[in-house]
Scaffold this active site. Structure first.
Site, short mmCIF file in Angstrom:
data_model
loop_
_atom_site.label_atom_id
_atom_site.label_comp_id
_atom_site.label_asym_id
_atom_site.label_seq_id
_atom_site.Cartn_x
_atom_site.Cartn_y
_atom_site.Cartn_z
N GLU A 95 0.35 -1.76 5.37
CA GLU A 95 1.36 -1.35 6.35
C GLU A 95 1.10 0.06 6.85
OE1 GLU A 95 5.25 0.60 7.50
OE2 GLU A 95 3.85 1.10 5.88
N ASP A 135 0.81 -1.22 0.00
CA ASP A 135 0.00 0.00 0.00
C ASP A 135 0.84 1.26 0.00
OD1 ASP A 135 0.84 -0.68 2.61
OD2 ASP A 135 -0.71 0.60 3.50
N ASP A 138 12.18 -0.73 2.97
CA ASP A 138 11.33 0.40 3.30
C ASP A 138 12.08 1.57 3.93
OD1 ASP A 138 8.92 1.74 3.33
OD2 ASP A 138 8.16 0.75 5.13
#
Length: 486
Positions: A145, A78, A169
Site C-alpha cells: 500500500e 507493508d 488505516d
C-alpha cells in the site's frame, strides 16, 4: 517476551509485537505474509491469496449471529522504512524494536509500523479472540500500500463476500473517516552535463538534517520543513555570489514521506570559503526563526571533503536549481467543502542524482480530480521551461464521501454509546485504499477507523496506548452491533 505483552488489550499487542519482529517494508512483505498464513492455517480458518499476493481469511460467524451482514476487516501488510541517520538498521533483515515511552509505544531509531501494523494486529486479534462476537467475517490484508497501493489496484471483483468494509488505516481516535484524497506520482528528469572543476576550488558537503519529516498526507498541513526545498533555496540564492559549482544533491527517501534530511556536494573558490561559512550560519539562523515552533532540532552542517567527481555545467546547474527551487510544495489549496481539510497538496519527496541525470520524485494528493490535474500540468509546465522530461503515473482515485452510509451512522452511534461523546466525521487528506476498492465493489458500504498515531512515515512514529484500547473497544462493539442481512 516483548514488553508490549504488559499492555491491554490482548492478544492485539502480542500480535503487533510479532509483526514488528518480522521485516515487512514495501515490496518485502512475503515473510510476514507466510507467517500469517501459517498462523491462520494452524487455527483452521479458510485462507487464500490472489495473483497480487493479497491475503483473504474467512471466519464463520459466532453462534447465533449467522444472519448478520458480512464484514471484511481490512489492513495493509507493508510499512514505511525510515530511520535516523545514525541508526544502523536494514529493514529487509532487522526487526523493528518497539518500546513503551510513557503513554506511547515507539521504536528505537526507526519507523514503528503502527501504520498499519496496529490495524493488522486488530484484525488478526479478532480472529484469535473467541470472546469477540461477530457475524460472517473476512479479513483482507493488501500488498504494498505504502509504495503504490498495488494490492488495492489488483483486487478483483467477486472475491470478497462481505457487505461492509472496515478499513483500519486511520490515525486519530475519536474520528470516523468516510472519504479520502486520491493521488498521483510525478517524476521530473533532467539530463545532466558536467565539466571538470576549475583549479583553486574547494569541495564541501552541505548537510541539512534534524527535520521531523512525517506523512505527506496526514502531516502536510503542519508546515514542516522539506530538506529538498530548503537546500535548493540556499544554493539558488547564493550560487552566483559564491561562484558555486554543484556536484551532487540528494534528499528524501520516499515520495510519501516529507524529506527529513538532504545533502549537497559543492565546490567554491578557496577565497570564498569564509563567505560560505558566513552565509551558511546566517541561513541557519533564518531557518531557526522561520521554523522555531515546528522544527526545533534543525541542523545545517558544512564539511570539507575530497571528491573526483565533475561539477554540473553552469547552464545545467541553473536549470536544475530553478526546477527544485520553484517547484510548489506543501498545501496547494484547502477544501471549501470539508472545512479544515487540505484539498490539494504536493510533496517534493525524493531527489536522486547520478552522473548523467537527476530525478525529482513527487506525490500529488487531492480530494478532487481537477486538483490533481492542475498540479500535474503545473509541474509539466515547469519541466518544459527548464528543458526537462516529466511523467505522471500511478493515479489512484479518492474515496467519495457518502453522508447516508449506514455503517458510518452505526459507528457514530456505537462510539457515542461507548464513550458518551460524539465522534468527528472526517474526510482525510491521506490516501486510503477504500477509493480503489469502490471500483470492483461499488455497492460495498465502507468506513475507516483507527487509534491515535503521530509521526507516521518518520522515525518519530508512535501510537497512543490508551487509544488502542479505545479503538479495540469500538471495533469489537461495532462487529457485535452489525445488523441483520435482510
Amino acid at each position: 517476551m516483548s514488553e508490549l505483552s504488559t499492555l491491554s488489550p490482548q492478544p492485539l499487542w502480542d500480535i503487533f509485537a510479532q509483526i514488528c519482529s518480522i521485516p515487512h517494508p514495501s515490496y518485502h512483505e512475503e515473510a510476514l505474509a507466510s507467517h500469517i498464513i501459517k498462523w491462520v492455517q494452524d487455527k483452521e480458518f479458510h485462507v487464500e491469496r490472489d495473483e497480487i499476493g493479497n491475503i483473504l481469511i474467512r471466519k464463520p460467524a459466532t453462534k447465533g449471529l449467522e444472519n448478520r451482514k458480512a464484514v471484511v476487516l481490512q489492513a495493509h501488510l507493508d510499512m514505511v522504512p525510515q530511520k535516523n541517520n545514525d541508526t544502523q538498521h536494514d529493514f529487509t533483515k532487522d526487526p523493528i524494536r518497539p518500546y513503551i515511552d510513557g503513554d506511547w509505544v515507539t521504536a528505537d531509531g526507526t519507523t514503528l509500523g503502527s501504520d498499519n501494523g496496529i490495524g493488522m494486529a486488530s484484525a488478526l486479534a479478532v480472529l484469535a479472540d473467541e470472546s469477540v462476537k461477530h457475524g460472517p467475517l473476512e479479513v483482507l490484508l493488501t500488498m504494498t500500500e505504502e509504495a503504490g497501493m498495488d494490492g488495492a489496484f489488483g483486487l478483483k471483483s467477486g472475491w470478497l463476500q462481505a457487505d461492509i468494509l472496515i478499513n483500519t488505516d486511520s490515525e486519530e481516535e475519536g474520528e470516523i473517516y468516510m472519504g479520502c484524497a486520491g493521488g498521483i506520482d510525478f517524476i521530473t528528469t533532467l539530463q545532466l552535463s558536467r565539466e571538470v572543476l576549475p583549479t583553486g576550488y574547494k569541495t564541501l558537503q552541505l548537510t541539512l538534517k534534524g527535520l521531523k519529516g512525517g506523512h505527506s498526507g496526514g502531516d502536510i498541513h503542519l508546515g514542516l520543513g522539506n530538506a529538498n526545498k530548503l537546500l535548493a533555496r540556499f544554493l539558488s540564492a547564493h550560487a552566483n555570489e559564491l561562484d558555486l559549482k554543484l556536484i551532487h544533491l540528494q534528499g528524501g527517501t520516499l515520495r510519501n514521506a516529507i524529506p527529513r534530511e538532504g545533502s549537497a556536494v559543492i565546490a567554491i573558490p578557496a577565497d570564498k570559503l569564509e563567505k560560505l561559512h558566513q552565509l551558511k550560519d546566517s541561513y541557519l539562523e533564518i531557518l531557526k526563526n522561520e521554523y522555531a515552533v515546528v522544527e526545533a532540532n534543525l541542523i545545517l552542517l558544512l564539511d570539507e571533503i575530497e571528491t573526483s567527481s565533475q561539477a554540473l555545467t553552469a547552464d545545467c546547474q541553473t536549470r536544475f536549481l530553478s526546477i527544485l527551487n520553484t517547484m510548489p510544495n506543501g498545501v496547494i489549496r484547502m477544501s471549501d467543502v470539508a472545512k479544515g481539510v487540505v484539498e490539494t497538496s504536493l510533496n517534493v519527496g525524493v531527489v536522486i542524482m547520478d552522473d548523467k541525470k537527476v530525478e525529482v520524485v513527487c506525490l500529488i494528493r487531492s480530494l478532487i480530480e481537477s486538483g490533481k490535474d492542475y498540479v500535474v500540468e503545473t509541474l509539466h509546465s515547469l519541466a518544459r521551461l527548464a528543458g526537462a522530461e516529466s511523467v505522471a503515473s500511478g493515479s489512484y482515485p479518492g474515496w467519495q464521501p457518502d453522508a447516508d452510509s449506514p455503517v458510518m451512522h452505526l459507528v457514530r452511534e456505537t462510539y457515542q454509546q461507548l464513550f458518551d461523546k460524539t465522534p468527528n466525521i472526517m474526510v482525510i487528506h491521506a490516501g486510503l485504499e477504500c477509493g480503489l476498492f469502490k471500483k470492483p465493489y461499488p455497492d460495498m458500504d465502507m468506513v475507516s477507523i483507527g487509534p491515535t498515531i503521530r509521526g507516521a512515515h518518520s522515525p518519530d512514529e508512535r501510537v497512543h496506548i490508551k487509544s488502542v484500547g479505545q479503538y479495540w473497544q469500538l471495533l469489537t462493539a461495532i462487529l457485535k452491533a452489525i445488523p441483520v442481512n435482510e
